[in-house]
Design a protein around this motif. Structure first.
Motif, PDB file in Angstrom:
ATOM      1  N   TYR A 122     -22.707   3.197   2.131  1.00  0.00           N
ATOM      2  CA  TYR A 122     -23.121   3.388   3.488  1.00  0.00           C
ATOM      3  C   TYR A 122     -23.425   4.728   3.874  1.00  0.00           C
ATOM      4  O   TYR A 122     -23.024   5.721   3.420  1.00  0.00           O
ATOM      5  CB  TYR A 122     -22.170   2.926   4.390  1.00  0.00           C
ATOM      6  N   THR A 143      -2.904   2.770  -6.179  1.00  0.00           N
ATOM      7  CA  THR A 143      -3.834   4.013  -5.887  1.00  0.00           C
ATOM      8  C   THR A 143      -5.103   3.155  -5.276  1.00  0.00           C
ATOM      9  O   THR A 143      -5.722   2.535  -6.127  1.00  0.00           O
ATOM     10  CB  THR A 143      -4.306   5.103  -6.821  1.00  0.00           C
ATOM     11  N   LEU A 144      -5.391   3.594  -4.046  1.00  0.00           N
ATOM     12  CA  LEU A 144      -6.789   2.862  -3.505  1.00  0.00           C
ATOM     13  C   LEU A 144      -7.915   3.827  -3.773  1.00  0.00           C
ATOM     14  O   LEU A 144      -7.830   5.060  -3.618  1.00  0.00           O
ATOM     15  CB  LEU A 144      -6.581   2.633  -2.122  1.00  0.00           C
ATOM     16  N   LEU A 145      -8.946   3.445  -4.177  1.00  0.00           N
ATOM     17  CA  LEU A 145     -10.223   4.195  -4.250  1.00  0.00           C
ATOM     18  C   LEU A 145     -11.306   3.623  -3.332  1.00  0.00           C
ATOM     19  O   LEU A 145     -11.763   2.527  -3.441  1.00  0.00           O
ATOM     20  CB  LEU A 145     -10.537   4.153  -5.579  1.00  0.00           C
ATOM     21  N   ASP A 146     -11.640   4.447  -2.412  1.00  0.00           N
ATOM     22  CA  ASP A 146     -12.599   4.039  -1.329  1.00  0.00           C
ATOM     23  C   ASP A 146     -14.023   4.022  -2.143  1.00  0.00           C
ATOM     24  O   ASP A 146     -14.371   5.439  -1.902  1.00  0.00           O
ATOM     25  CB  ASP A 146     -12.445   4.810  -0.185  1.00  0.00           C
ATOM     26  N   ILE A 147     -14.673   3.033  -2.506  1.00  0.00           N
ATOM     27  CA  ILE A 147     -15.979   3.195  -2.741  1.00  0.00           C
ATOM     28  C   ILE A 147     -16.855   2.714  -1.708  1.00  0.00           C
ATOM     29  O   ILE A 147     -18.154   2.918  -1.682  1.00  0.00           O
ATOM     30  CB  ILE A 147     -16.169   2.532  -4.286  1.00  0.00           C
ATOM     31  N   THR A 148     -16.447   2.115  -0.844  1.00  0.00           N
ATOM     32  CA  THR A 148     -17.345   1.421   0.239  1.00  0.00           C
ATOM     33  C   THR A 148     -17.971   2.562   1.180  1.00  0.00           C
ATOM     34  O   THR A 148     -18.999   2.557   1.342  1.00  0.00           O
ATOM     35  CB  THR A 148     -16.442   0.539   1.432  1.00  0.00           C
ATOM     36  N   SER A 149     -17.347   3.566   1.440  1.00  0.00           N
ATOM     37  CA  SER A 149     -17.964   4.520   2.263  1.00  0.00           C
ATOM     38  C   SER A 149     -19.081   5.201   1.370  1.00  0.00           C
ATOM     39  O   SER A 149     -20.046   5.812   2.282  1.00  0.00           O
ATOM     40  CB  SER A 149     -17.037   5.981   2.279  1.00  0.00           C
ATOM     41  N   PHE A 169       0.782  -1.093   0.052  1.00  0.00           N
ATOM     42  CA  PHE A 169      -0.074  -0.107  -0.045  1.00  0.00           C
ATOM     43  C   PHE A 169       0.836   1.188  -0.225  1.00  0.00           C
ATOM     44  O   PHE A 169       0.246   2.252  -0.312  1.00  0.00           O
ATOM     45  CB  PHE A 169      -0.956  -0.024   1.238  1.00  0.00           C
ATOM     46  N   ILE A 212     -19.688   5.701  -8.848  1.00  0.00           N
ATOM     47  CA  ILE A 212     -18.291   4.908  -8.844  1.00  0.00           C
ATOM     48  C   ILE A 212     -17.422   5.356 -10.033  1.00  0.00           C
ATOM     49  O   ILE A 212     -16.308   5.953  -9.902  1.00  0.00           O
ATOM     50  CB  ILE A 212     -18.455   3.464  -8.792  1.00  0.00           C
ATOM     51  N   LYS A 268     -16.150   8.813  -9.214  1.00  0.00           N
ATOM     52  CA  LYS A 268     -15.079   9.126  -8.366  1.00  0.00           C
ATOM     53  C   LYS A 268     -13.759   8.694  -9.097  1.00  0.00           C
ATOM     54  O   LYS A 268     -12.850   9.151  -8.693  1.00  0.00           O
ATOM     55  CB  LYS A 268     -15.322   8.227  -7.142  1.00  0.00           C
TER      56      LYS A 268
END
Length: 75
Positions: free
Chosen positions: A19, A10-16, A4, A45, A48
Motif C-alpha cells: 500500500y 514470527t509475523l512478517l508484515d508484507i501488507t504495508s 501470536f 517480499i 524482507k
C-alpha cells in the motif's frame, strides 16, 4: 493453532509494503488482474524475508524471477 505470543511464531508484515502512503494499493506491484503480484513485489517480499530466515537459521537457495514467465528458477 499458534498464539501470536509464542516464541515459535514470527509475523512478517508484507501488507504495508503493498500500500502507498495514500492508503491505496500500489498498482505498480500488481499485474492487470490485481490478484497476482509482479516480480518486483516478489523481490520486495524476499528482501524482507531473507534476514528473518537467516536469523532463525534457515538456509535457502536464492532464486531468480523470470520476468517473461513469472516462474521461479533456481540459480
Amino acid at each position: 493453532i499458534f498464539s501470536f505470543n509464542s516464541s515459535n511464531v514470527t509475523l512478517l508484515d508484507i501488507t504495508s509494503m503493498m500500500y502507498g502512503t495514500n492508503g491505496k494499493l500500489r498498482e505498480e506491484l500488481y499485474l492487470k488482474d490485481r490478484l497476482h503480484i509482479t516480480p518486483e513485489a516478489y523481490r520486495m517480499i524476499a528482501d524482507k524475508l531473507e534476514p528473518l530466515l537467516i536469523e532463525i537459521g534457515i538456509h535457502y537457495c536464492p532464486v531468480k524471477v523470470d520476468k517473461k514467465f513469472f516462474e521461479i528458477i533456481e540459480i
